[in-house]
Design an enzyme around this catalytic site. Structure first.
Site, PDB file in Angstrom:
ATOM      1  N   HIS A   8     -31.729  98.462  19.390  1.00  0.00           N
ATOM      2  CA  HIS A   8     -32.242  97.196  18.657  1.00  0.00           C
ATOM      3  C   HIS A   8     -33.450  96.954  19.543  1.00  0.00           C
ATOM      4  O   HIS A   8     -33.734  96.943  20.760  1.00  0.00           O
ATOM      5  CB  HIS A   8     -31.251  96.193  18.933  1.00  0.00           C
ATOM      6  CG  HIS A   8     -30.777  96.117  20.254  1.00  0.00           C
ATOM      7  ND1 HIS A   8     -29.692  96.704  20.720  1.00  0.00           N
ATOM      8  CD2 HIS A   8     -30.934  94.905  21.055  1.00  0.00           C
ATOM      9  CE1 HIS A   8     -29.280  96.244  21.972  1.00  0.00           C
ATOM     10  NE2 HIS A   8     -30.260  95.123  22.254  1.00  0.00           N
ATOM     11  N   GLU A  53     -26.857  95.828  26.545  1.00  0.00           N
ATOM     12  CA  GLU A  53     -25.672  95.220  26.381  1.00  0.00           C
ATOM     13  C   GLU A  53     -25.003  95.877  25.160  1.00  0.00           C
ATOM     14  O   GLU A  53     -23.825  95.926  25.168  1.00  0.00           O
ATOM     15  CB  GLU A  53     -25.527  93.657  26.377  1.00  0.00           C
ATOM     16  CG  GLU A  53     -25.714  92.951  27.668  1.00  0.00           C
ATOM     17  CD  GLU A  53     -25.812  91.306  27.498  1.00  0.00           C
ATOM     18  OE1 GLU A  53     -25.722  90.971  26.365  1.00  0.00           O
ATOM     19  OE2 GLU A  53     -26.303  90.872  28.543  1.00  0.00           O
TER      20      GLU A  53
HETATM   21  P1  5GP Z   1     -29.427  93.839  25.087  1.00  0.00           P
HETATM   22  O1  5GP Z   1     -29.115  93.030  26.246  1.00  0.00           O
HETATM   23  O2  5GP Z   1     -28.209  94.936  24.555  1.00  0.00           O
HETATM   24  O3  5GP Z   1     -30.798  94.303  24.780  1.00  0.00           O
HETATM   25  O4  5GP Z   1     -29.296  92.552  23.941  1.00  0.00           O
HETATM   26  C1  5GP Z   1     -28.271  92.390  22.784  1.00  0.00           C
HETATM   27  C2  5GP Z   1     -28.488  91.021  22.124  1.00  0.00           C
HETATM   28  O5  5GP Z   1     -27.605  90.939  21.173  1.00  0.00           O
HETATM   29  C3  5GP Z   1     -28.622  89.769  23.117  1.00  0.00           C
HETATM   30  O6  5GP Z   1     -29.800  88.969  23.038  1.00  0.00           O
HETATM   31  C4  5GP Z   1     -27.344  88.942  22.437  1.00  0.00           C
HETATM   32  O7  5GP Z   1     -27.683  87.562  22.208  1.00  0.00           O
HETATM   33  C5  5GP Z   1     -27.202  89.578  21.085  1.00  0.00           C
HETATM   34  N1  5GP Z   1     -25.992  89.287  20.477  1.00  0.00           N
HETATM   35  C6  5GP Z   1     -24.837  89.674  20.922  1.00  0.00           C
HETATM   36  N2  5GP Z   1     -23.791  89.591  20.091  1.00  0.00           N
HETATM   37  C7  5GP Z   1     -24.441  89.155  18.774  1.00  0.00           C
HETATM   38  C8  5GP Z   1     -24.013  88.896  17.343  1.00  0.00           C
HETATM   39  O8  5GP Z   1     -22.723  88.922  17.231  1.00  0.00           O
HETATM   40  N3  5GP Z   1     -24.777  88.556  16.664  1.00  0.00           N
HETATM   41  C9  5GP Z   1     -26.112  88.392  17.104  1.00  0.00           C
HETATM   42  N4  5GP Z   1     -26.957  87.727  15.799  1.00  0.00           N
HETATM   43  N5  5GP Z   1     -26.493  88.947  18.100  1.00  0.00           N
HETATM   44  C10 5GP Z   1     -25.765  88.975  19.232  1.00  0.00           C
END
Ligand code: 5GP
Length: 121
Positions: free
Chosen positions: A107, A102
């Site tokens: 990360h 997302e």
């Molecule tokens: P992905 O799906 O990209 O691997 O994970 C993105 C992660 O970022 C998700 O687990 C989501 O909860 C986290 N996330 C999104 N926006 C924020 C934010 O503003 N602060 C923090 N600490 N985490 C975020």
């Protein structure tokens, strides 16, 4: 694909959005996920502008790559979820659309503090 300077982790790195910090060094920042999926759920990111792991491995310096890898183990130990001082954890990076990435800034998710369960659905 161009790095998006307005992604949420870029804003966290610039201090425009707050985060609950776990660890920081010259190359790495780690903070708690805002929407935790497990008892312990932290994110570990490079400070450099890398979209995903492939971009990172192609374009980051060896120093940055070593720093991120070592930071993961250091943070796991700090949170007592490592196999040295805890019960283990899962480190996971989503890369691209099929993985459901997302946020377009590399990360690693670290999940721990309880059994993590099935690897994939
Ligand atoms: P992905 O799906 O990209 O691997 O994970 C993105 C992660 O970022 C998700 O687990 C989501 O909860 C986290 N996330 C999104 N926006 C924020 C934010 O503003 N602060 C923090 N600490 N985490 C975020």
């Amino acid at each position: 694909m161009q790095y998006d300077n307005n992604n949420v982790f870029a804003k966290i790195l610039r201090g425009e959005i707050p985060c609950k910090k776990v660890y920081e060094d010259n190359h790495v920042l780690s903070f708690y996920d805002v929407n935790p999926q497990k008892k312990i759920h932290v994110l570990v990111i490079p400070k450099g502008k890398y979209i995903n792991l492939d971009d990172f491995n192609e374009n980051a310096s060896d120093e940055e790559i070593v720093a991120l890898s070592k930071a993961i183990s250091h943070i796991a130990k700090k949170l007592s979820i490592s196999i040295k001082n805890g019960e283990g954890y899962r480190a996971l990076a989503n890369i691209g659309v099929n993985a459901g990435q997302e946020v377009p800034h590399l990360h690693f998710h670290l999940f721990g503090g309880e059994k993590i369960g099935k690897m994939v659905e």
